[in-house]
Design a protein around this motif. Structure first.
Motif, PDB file in Angstrom:
ATOM      1  N   ARG A  27       4.579  27.957  32.659  1.00  0.00           N
ATOM      2  CA  ARG A  27       4.975  27.602  31.722  1.00  0.00           C
ATOM      3  C   ARG A  27       3.853  25.703  31.827  1.00  0.00           C
ATOM      4  NH1 ARG A  27       8.872  28.902  28.006  1.00  0.00           N
ATOM      5  NH2 ARG A  27      10.095  30.312  28.121  1.00  0.00           N
ATOM      6  N   THR A  28       3.853  25.569  33.109  1.00  0.00           N
ATOM      7  CA  THR A  28       3.950  24.458  33.940  1.00  0.00           C
ATOM      8  C   THR A  28       2.446  24.203  34.031  1.00  0.00           C
ATOM      9  OG1 THR A  28       4.503  22.470  35.512  1.00  0.00           O
ATOM     10  CG2 THR A  28       4.399  24.756  36.121  1.00  0.00           C
ATOM     11  N   GLN A  29       1.392  23.047  33.952  1.00  0.00           N
ATOM     12  CA  GLN A  29       0.171  23.138  34.644  1.00  0.00           C
ATOM     13  C   GLN A  29       0.194  22.341  36.051  1.00  0.00           C
ATOM     14  OE1 GLN A  29      -2.281  24.191  33.069  1.00  0.00           O
ATOM     15  NE2 GLN A  29      -3.636  23.469  34.558  1.00  0.00           N
ATOM     16  N   TRP A  30       1.370  22.554  36.670  1.00  0.00           N
ATOM     17  CA  TRP A  30       1.456  21.373  38.328  1.00  0.00           C
ATOM     18  C   TRP A  30       0.536  23.034  39.080  1.00  0.00           C
ATOM     19  CZ3 TRP A  30       5.536  21.452  42.419  1.00  0.00           C
ATOM     20  CH2 TRP A  30       5.167  21.080  43.511  1.00  0.00           C
ATOM     21  N   LEU A  92     -10.295  22.975  44.788  1.00  0.00           N
ATOM     22  CA  LEU A  92     -11.199  23.082  44.536  1.00  0.00           C
ATOM     23  C   LEU A  92     -11.573  24.027  43.316  1.00  0.00           C
ATOM     24  CD1 LEU A  92     -14.322  24.133  46.613  1.00  0.00           C
ATOM     25  CD2 LEU A  92     -13.196  25.822  46.138  1.00  0.00           C
ATOM     26  N   MET A  93     -10.296  25.124  42.121  1.00  0.00           N
ATOM     27  CA  MET A  93     -10.920  25.578  41.100  1.00  0.00           C
ATOM     28  C   MET A  93     -10.533  24.220  40.057  1.00  0.00           C
ATOM     29  SD  MET A  93      -9.766  29.347  41.586  1.00  0.00           S
ATOM     30  CE  MET A  93      -9.549  29.776  40.318  1.00  0.00           C
ATOM     31  N   TYR A  94      -9.349  23.796  40.014  1.00  0.00           N
ATOM     32  CA  TYR A  94      -9.367  22.746  39.147  1.00  0.00           C
ATOM     33  C   TYR A  94     -10.427  21.884  38.663  1.00  0.00           C
ATOM     34  CZ  TYR A  94      -4.928  23.994  38.104  1.00  0.00           C
ATOM     35  OH  TYR A  94      -3.343  24.813  37.421  1.00  0.00           O
ATOM     36  N   ASN A 105      -8.888  24.585  27.946  1.00  0.00           N
ATOM     37  CA  ASN A 105      -7.940  25.712  28.077  1.00  0.00           C
ATOM     38  C   ASN A 105      -7.551  25.588  29.523  1.00  0.00           C
ATOM     39  OD1 ASN A 105      -7.061  27.579  28.041  1.00  0.00           O
ATOM     40  ND2 ASN A 105      -8.530  28.944  27.605  1.00  0.00           N
ATOM     41  N   HIS A 106      -6.322  25.707  29.361  1.00  0.00           N
ATOM     42  CA  HIS A 106      -5.315  25.314  30.736  1.00  0.00           C
ATOM     43  C   HIS A 106      -4.614  27.063  30.556  1.00  0.00           C
ATOM     44  CE1 HIS A 106      -6.906  21.194  31.924  1.00  0.00           C
ATOM     45  NE2 HIS A 106      -6.323  20.707  31.237  1.00  0.00           N
ATOM     46  N   PHE A 107      -4.810  28.006  29.809  1.00  0.00           N
ATOM     47  CA  PHE A 107      -4.418  28.870  29.533  1.00  0.00           C
ATOM     48  C   PHE A 107      -4.408  29.508  30.334  1.00  0.00           C
ATOM     49  CE2 PHE A 107      -3.602  32.655  28.168  1.00  0.00           C
ATOM     50  CZ  PHE A 107      -2.054  32.642  28.504  1.00  0.00           C
ATOM     51  N   ALA A 108      -5.932  30.000  30.566  1.00  0.00           N
ATOM     52  CA  ALA A 108      -6.526  30.383  32.001  1.00  0.00           C
ATOM     53  C   ALA A 108      -6.207  30.552  32.903  1.00  0.00           C
ATOM     54  CB  ALA A 108      -7.823  30.986  31.772  1.00  0.00           C
ATOM     55  N   GLN A 109      -5.718  29.040  33.317  1.00  0.00           N
ATOM     56  CA  GLN A 109      -5.730  28.774  34.819  1.00  0.00           C
ATOM     57  C   GLN A 109      -4.259  28.849  35.535  1.00  0.00           C
ATOM     58  OE1 GLN A 109      -8.087  27.424  36.898  1.00  0.00           O
ATOM     59  NE2 GLN A 109      -6.210  27.650  38.874  1.00  0.00           N
ATOM     60  N   ARG A 110      -3.406  28.841  34.756  1.00  0.00           N
ATOM     61  CA  ARG A 110      -2.045  29.643  34.419  1.00  0.00           C
ATOM     62  C   ARG A 110      -1.840  30.393  34.761  1.00  0.00           C
ATOM     63  NH1 ARG A 110      -0.925  25.217  29.707  1.00  0.00           N
ATOM     64  NH2 ARG A 110       0.221  27.330  28.507  1.00  0.00           N
ATOM     65  N   ARG A 111      -2.062  31.548  34.282  1.00  0.00           N
ATOM     66  CA  ARG A 111      -2.773  32.814  33.919  1.00  0.00           C
ATOM     67  C   ARG A 111      -2.832  32.840  35.278  1.00  0.00           C
ATOM     68  NH1 ARG A 111      -5.926  35.729  29.684  1.00  0.00           N
ATOM     69  NH2 ARG A 111      -7.836  34.794  30.744  1.00  0.00           N
ATOM     70  N   PHE A 112      -3.975  32.677  35.984  1.00  0.00           N
ATOM     71  CA  PHE A 112      -4.434  32.872  37.242  1.00  0.00           C
ATOM     72  C   PHE A 112      -3.726  32.266  38.148  1.00  0.00           C
ATOM     73  CE2 PHE A 112      -6.710  31.722  41.322  1.00  0.00           C
ATOM     74  CZ  PHE A 112      -7.765  32.799  41.364  1.00  0.00           C
ATOM     75  N   ASN A 113      -2.608  31.549  37.735  1.00  0.00           N
ATOM     76  CA  ASN A 113      -1.588  30.824  39.077  1.00  0.00           C
ATOM     77  C   ASN A 113      -0.560  31.988  38.733  1.00  0.00           C
ATOM     78  OD1 ASN A 113      -3.001  28.705  39.789  1.00  0.00           O
ATOM     79  ND2 ASN A 113      -2.046  27.634  38.301  1.00  0.00           N
ATOM     80  N   LEU A 151     -10.670  39.430  36.889  1.00  0.00           N
ATOM     81  CA  LEU A 151     -11.439  38.575  35.639  1.00  0.00           C
ATOM     82  C   LEU A 151     -10.894  37.625  35.475  1.00  0.00           C
ATOM     83  CD1 LEU A 151     -11.310  41.823  35.223  1.00  0.00           C
ATOM     84  CD2 LEU A 151     -10.221  41.547  33.250  1.00  0.00           C
ATOM     85  N   ALA A 152     -10.952  36.443  36.447  1.00  0.00           N
ATOM     86  CA  ALA A 152     -10.355  35.021  35.514  1.00  0.00           C
ATOM     87  C   ALA A 152     -11.435  34.132  35.251  1.00  0.00           C
ATOM     88  CB  ALA A 152     -10.277  33.953  37.366  1.00  0.00           C
ATOM     89  N   TYR A 153     -12.772  34.627  35.325  1.00  0.00           N
ATOM     90  CA  TYR A 153     -13.963  33.599  34.694  1.00  0.00           C
ATOM     91  C   TYR A 153     -14.488  34.394  33.473  1.00  0.00           C
ATOM     92  CZ  TYR A 153     -14.430  30.606  38.926  1.00  0.00           C
ATOM     93  OH  TYR A 153     -14.267  29.915  40.203  1.00  0.00           O
ATOM     94  N   GLY A 154     -14.394  36.271  33.294  1.00  0.00           N
ATOM     95  CA  GLY A 154     -14.447  36.306  32.211  1.00  0.00           C
ATOM     96  C   GLY A 154     -15.729  36.666  32.023  1.00  0.00           C
TER      97      GLY A 154
END
Length: 589
Positions: A27-30, A92-94, A105-113, A151-154
């Motif tokens: 839910r958050t981008q922190w 590094l990833m950000y 698109n930050h949803f994929a990053q939140r999913r990875f976290n 699968l992060a990068y897809g």
């Protein structure tokens, strides 16, 4: 344990805390949430006394959590590695968020976290869960969550690696589940001691070894590892290669009858499989072009060596104490060093325009490569020294020359890794053109300062490790082998300068995954032949044209894409998990 001490509840918090942060991460981008997940585990390993227990009869079939002497070591180095990898995720990833090159698109990053925290929680649960059910549940959560990290990068490489990883992981977890259930049925308890494990019989232990062998990437169950390490993001690869793969080692130590019985045939079988895994991986790794693939095959080799030590302990119960000490130190050394190599490689690739930073990173990577090659005065030499009691007491005379050859080849493999850092591999073999950073950007990038400092702290810990826990007599270990390997490297360089490198025709001939390529081609030929001879089968071209014009086919494709989406697939997965949990609780009553 009815009246647990207040601090014992840290055993619950160390894996429950990442689960709570996981819900927040979606839910958050922190971006610092992944790093925070490891803090309770680090505190628990540092402060809780050995033997701290917590009984939770209301959870699953009765969960027993304990920080024993073996689990404490695993929790300590795993928590440290998850913390450092979380720092790399946050920085590094950000720089280039997952999912969109533009960073929109930050949803994929939140999913990875979230999946990063879920895998962390699963591993910590498996490390402190001393009953069969807790270990398996944590092990399964860790393995399935890691699929999302891969699968992060897809991209196509990540999807190929993810499919292979998921197939082997599910097969391994099914085998492990069957073995643990059989073990519980034979022993009559969910917390069997070594004597009960010895009475369980060979089939149960064979299933456990098979299930853990997939996670440990023992040949021929190793196919997923080289493909995965080259496709996954650097922070994910770092924890996969260091912390998560070591859960298999903990499983060997916890669920095999070590010290309770002498099994010479099992000892011989495990030792031979371990040696074959180690040698095979070393030889394939020497002809790789990608430094990540070289490190991947190095991991397979080291896990093979740890399986060899496990086999030797099965055949020599009187050396159980020395064997456990050797395995714990070796697992710690390899986990810290391999994570340092992958994280350092990620920093090295991010700083191609800063000469001074590149030089510092290269110096650190050289030190780590020497440690992994067991150079004198390093943690690798100390790990090899502590393994000597087991190795020298082995009843097989052929083991000593093979171990010497394995040590020599490991040094050559690390030389190959360092060569690929400085000289990108070309068609000529080891030759190439060095990639020199420019003098621009004189100041170190501030958003890379935190991972650089974390990596430096990891290097300092690796350097101090042998001096804290190994006797001074380990100092000259492996000196002669290192000198001989350096001489061989010099010979290869001389031959390369003259265009006579004997390895030139082999470099790059075998892709990461080795036998995976021929297996995929054979499967494709079988599918083609099956489609050709199937009655009423239309040609591929006509089938594709029909799909493009048939509205029903188009709607089915759209439905399939929706079902494959993360929210739907995740909800179905969680719902199925809750249903299984409710059935399990109902059966317990």
């Amino acid at each position: 344990m009815e009246h647990a001490a207040p601090q014992a509840w840290l055993l619950l918090a160390l894996w429950l805390w990442p689960l709570l942060l996981m819900a927040l991460a979606m839910r958050t981008q922190w971006r610092w949430l992944p790093a925070l997940g490891a803090l309770p585990a680090l505190v628990s390993a540092a402060l809780l006394p050995v033997g701290t227990q917590l009984s939770l009869p209301w959870l699953l079939l009765g969960t027993e959590l304990e920080l024993d002497s073996i689990g404490r070591v695993f929790v300590l180095f795993s928590a440290l590695l998850w913390l450092i990898a979380g720092i790399f995720v946050a920085t590094l990833m950000y720089r280039e968020p997952i999912g969109s090159p533009s960073g929109s698109n930050h949803f994929a990053q939140r999913r990875f976290n979230a999946l990063f925290l879920l895998a962390m929680s699963g591993q910590f649960w498996a490390l402190v869960g001393v009953d069969l059910v807790s270990f398996y549940v944590g092990f399964a959560i860790m393995g399935l969550a890691a699929y999302g990290l891969i699968l992060a990068y897809g991209d196509p490489a990540a999807r190929r690696a993810g499919r292979l990883y998921l197939a082997l992981t599910v097969a391994g977890e099914v085998a492990l589940f069957a073995g643990l259930v059989s073990l519980a049925a034979h022993s009559g308890t969910l917390t069997p001691d070594p004597s009960l494990l010895a009475a369980a019989g060979g089939p149960s232990l064979a299933l456990i070894l098979l299930g853990l062998g997939v996670k440990a990437a023992i040949v021929p169950l190793h196919l997923w590892l080289p493909v995965t390490y080259t496709a996954a993001p650097i922070p994910a690869t770092a924890v996969l290669s260091s912390a998560m793969i070591k859960v298999a080692v903990l499983g060997w130590l916890r669920w095999l009858p070590l010290g309770a019985v002498t099994w010479p045939h099992w000892a011989l079988a495990l030792s031979i499989i371990g040696l074959l895994s180690a040698f095979y991986a070393l030889l394939i790794g020497l002809i790789q072009r990608d430094p990540k693939a070289v490190l991947a095959y190095s991991s397979i080799s080291k896990m093979g060596f740890l399986l060899l030590l496990t086999g030797l302990m099965l055949g020599q119960p009187d050396l159980l104490g020395a064997g456990i000490t050797a395995m714990l130190f070796y697992a710690t050394h390899h986990a810290l060093t391999k994570a340092g190599l992958f994280l350092g490689l990620g920093l090295y690739e991010q700083n191609t325009h800063q000469r001074r930073t590149q030089q510092l990173l290269l110096a650190g990577l050289i030190f780590l490569a020497l440690a992994l090659a067991a150079a004198p005065l390093t943690s690798g030499a100390a790990a090899k020294y502590l393994s000597k009691p087991l190795l020298q007491a082995a009843p097989w005379h052929w083991l000593s020359p093979l171990l010497w050859l394995m040590t020599l080849t490991t040094i050559l493999l690390m030389a190959r890794f360092l060569w690929l850092l400085r000289f990108p591999a070309s068609k000529a073999g080891w030759e190439g053109t060095a990639a020199h950073p420019t003098e621009s950007s004189a100041h170190f990038e501030l958003n890379l300062l935190a991972p650089f400092l974390a990596w430096g702290l990891l290097l300092a810990l690796i350097a101090a490790l042998p001096w804290l826990f190994a006797p001074a007599s380990f100092w000259p270990t492996n000196s002669a082998n290192l000198l001989l390997a350096l001489a061989l490297c010099a010979l290869v360089l001389i031959l390369s300068k003259r265009g006579r490198n004997p390895l030139a025709t082999l470099i790059g001939r075998i892709a990461p995954g080795d036998i995976l390529g021929p297996l995929e081609r054979s499967a494709q030929r079988l599918r083609t032949q099956a489609g050709r001879f199937q009655p009423g089968q239309r040609s591929t071209r006509s089938t594709e044209s029909t799909r493009s014009t048939d509205p029903t086919s188009a709607s089915e494709t759209a439905l399939e894409l929706k079902l494959r989406g993360w929210p739907v697939a995740g909800a179905l997965w969680l719902g199925l998990g809750m249903l299984l949990l409710l059935l399990l609780l109902a059966g317990a009553r």
